[in-house]
Design an enzyme around this catalytic site. Structure first.
Site, mmCIF file in Angstrom:
data_model
loop_
_atom_site.group_PDB
_atom_site.id
_atom_site.type_symbol
_atom_site.label_atom_id
_atom_site.label_comp_id
_atom_site.label_asym_id
_atom_site.label_seq_id
_atom_site.Cartn_x
_atom_site.Cartn_y
_atom_site.Cartn_z
ATOM 1 N N GLY A 5 0.825 -1.222 0.000
ATOM 2 C CA GLY A 5 0.000 0.000 0.000
ATOM 3 C C GLY A 5 0.845 1.252 0.000
ATOM 4 O O GLY A 5 0.616 2.161 0.788
ATOM 5 N N SER A 20 1.341 3.517 -2.493
ATOM 6 C CA SER A 20 1.100 4.496 -3.553
ATOM 7 C C SER A 20 0.845 5.893 -3.012
ATOM 8 O O SER A 20 0.900 6.874 -3.740
ATOM 9 C CB SER A 20 -0.083 4.051 -4.416
ATOM 10 N N ARG A 21 0.539 5.981 -1.712
ATOM 11 C CA ARG A 21 0.250 7.310 -1.145
ATOM 12 C C ARG A 21 0.427 7.271 0.373
ATOM 13 O O ARG A 21 0.726 6.216 0.947
ATOM 14 C CB ARG A 21 -1.174 7.719 -1.499
ATOM 15 N N ASN A 26 -3.820 -6.894 -4.136
ATOM 16 C CA ASN A 26 -4.739 -6.766 -3.010
ATOM 17 C C ASN A 26 -4.246 -7.704 -1.913
ATOM 18 O O ASN A 26 -4.285 -8.928 -2.084
ATOM 19 C CB ASN A 26 -6.150 -7.142 -3.483
ATOM 20 N N ASN A 69 1.966 -2.184 5.486
ATOM 21 C CA ASN A 69 1.370 -0.849 5.679
ATOM 22 C C ASN A 69 -0.071 -0.751 5.178
ATOM 23 O O ASN A 69 -0.849 0.031 5.711
ATOM 24 C CB ASN A 69 2.240 0.190 4.950
ATOM 25 N N SER A 88 -1.981 0.805 14.833
ATOM 26 C CA SER A 88 -2.601 2.126 15.050
ATOM 27 C C SER A 88 -2.831 2.358 16.530
ATOM 28 O O SER A 88 -3.040 1.402 17.300
ATOM 29 C CB SER A 88 -3.954 2.170 14.331
ATOM 30 N N TYR A 112 -11.816 -2.006 12.906
ATOM 31 C CA TYR A 112 -10.433 -1.513 12.724
ATOM 32 C C TYR A 112 -9.620 -1.719 14.005
ATOM 33 O O TYR A 112 -8.467 -2.161 13.959
ATOM 34 C CB TYR A 112 -10.516 -0.038 12.338
ATOM 35 N N ALA A 154 -10.144 -3.944 16.348
ATOM 36 C CA ALA A 154 -9.906 -5.385 16.526
ATOM 37 C C ALA A 154 -8.790 -5.854 15.595
ATOM 38 O O ALA A 154 -7.914 -6.636 15.993
ATOM 39 C CB ALA A 154 -11.192 -6.163 16.245
ATOM 40 N N LYS A 166 -6.327 -3.974 14.245
ATOM 41 C CA LYS A 166 -5.031 -3.396 14.615
ATOM 42 C C LYS A 166 -4.529 -3.947 15.951
ATOM 43 O O LYS A 166 -3.320 -4.116 16.151
ATOM 44 C CB LYS A 166 -5.134 -1.869 14.654
ATOM 45 N N ILE A 194 -2.560 10.925 11.722
ATOM 46 C CA ILE A 194 -1.552 11.409 10.769
ATOM 47 C C ILE A 194 -2.277 12.050 9.587
ATOM 48 O O ILE A 194 -3.335 11.569 9.158
ATOM 49 C CB ILE A 194 -0.687 10.216 10.270
#
Ligand code: NAI
Length: 248
Positions: free
Chosen positions: A13, A15-16, A64, A91, A143, A156, A158, A160, A189
């Site tokens: 991940g 690309s940005r 993916n 990431n 996170s 999310y 759970a 992380k 962030i």
């Protein structure tokens, strides 16, 4: 001379946002970089071009992380293009926020698949060659939400939190074979992921953050570079918070 001269890294991940900053920071320290993206190729192509301008080799792959077949294909492509991978940075991540009772099964599984099962599958496929060589670094981007929970993010949090538990377990399993496994836990962030958060909620975040601001992707990337570098040789199973003091 960089602290990662001669190394090859995979960043998912990238690309940005945070992944892009990590890929560039690893390259600045001398690492060649393989990066994956899930949607449009152009941003990933641009990151790869920026890395090549730094004099490092870069390749980008559509993958993916939640798709087992795509991960298998990625491993074959990495072997052909780079040979070995020394540093894996998990990431890639998504959010699908809703208060728990309104959260449907699909929202739950999508987030668990990308943020927890994906990293586990990537590690499962790539750690064998690291263990054989007796050398490797794995850094998982978790996170602050996995550490303290967050309203509307049961899926999310759970995922992380699970990623932290996975990190500590694999750190124990691989420690004697020269492979370290650590996590970086960013606070809030400034990226596309937080761009949609209402300004009032961001004000609340600033209020709850001793440093009174959001972080920058480069500040997360610096922690990843440290954990991937020789300076972190005796650190494993650690969760390094990059959150301006919001959770300590
Ligand atoms: P972002 O949304 O800007 O970028 C996420 C990246 O992951 C993109 O390149 C996207 O294409 C990729 N991606 C999404 N689903 C994918 C999939 N199924 N397979 C492969 N790649 C996929 O997000 P951001 O903010 O840069 O986040 C990066 C990581 O940092 C994520 O794991 C996120 O959970 C974590 N994080 C972000 C925080 C923030 O405040 N932005 C705070 C704490 C953690």
């Amino acid at each position: 001379m960089g602290v990662l001269d001669g190394k090859t890294s995979l960043v998912t991940g990238a690309s940005r946002g945070i992944g892009k900053a990590i890929a560039l920071a690893l390259a600045k320290e001398g690492s060649d970089v393989a990066l994956t993206y899930a949607h449009q190729p152009e941003p990933a192509e641009q990151v790869a071009a920026d890395i090549e301008k730094l004099g490092r080799k870069a390749r980008f792959y559509n993958c993916n992380v939640a798709d087992p077949g795509a991960n298998d294909k990625l491993v074959d492509l990495l072997a052909a293009d780079f040979g070995q991978i020394d540093i894996v940075v998990n990431n890639a991540g998504i959010t699908r926020d809703r208060s728990f009772l309104k959260m449907d099964r699909e929202m739950w599984h999508d987030v668990l698949n990308v943020n927890l099962t994906g990293p586990a599958m990537v590690i499962h496929r790539l750690v064998g060659q690291m263990l054989e060589r007796g050398d490797g670094r794995i850094v998982n981007i978790t996170s602050i939400v996995g550490q303290m929970g967050n309203f509307g993010q049961a899926n999310y949090a759970a995922a992380k939190g699970g990623l932290i538990a996975l990190t500590k377990t694999l750190a124990r399993e691989f420690a004697r074979k020269g492979v370290t496994v650590n996590a970086v836990a960013p606070g809030f962030i400034e990226t596309d992921m937080t761009a949609d958060v209402p300004e009032a909620a961001l004000d609340k975040v600033r209020e709850l953050t001793p440093m009174s601001r959001l972080g920058k992707p480069e500040e997360v990337a610096a922690a990843v570079v440290f954990l991937a570098s020789p300076a972190a040789s005796f650190i494993t199973g650690e969760v390094l918070s990059v959150n301006g003091g919001m959770y300590m």
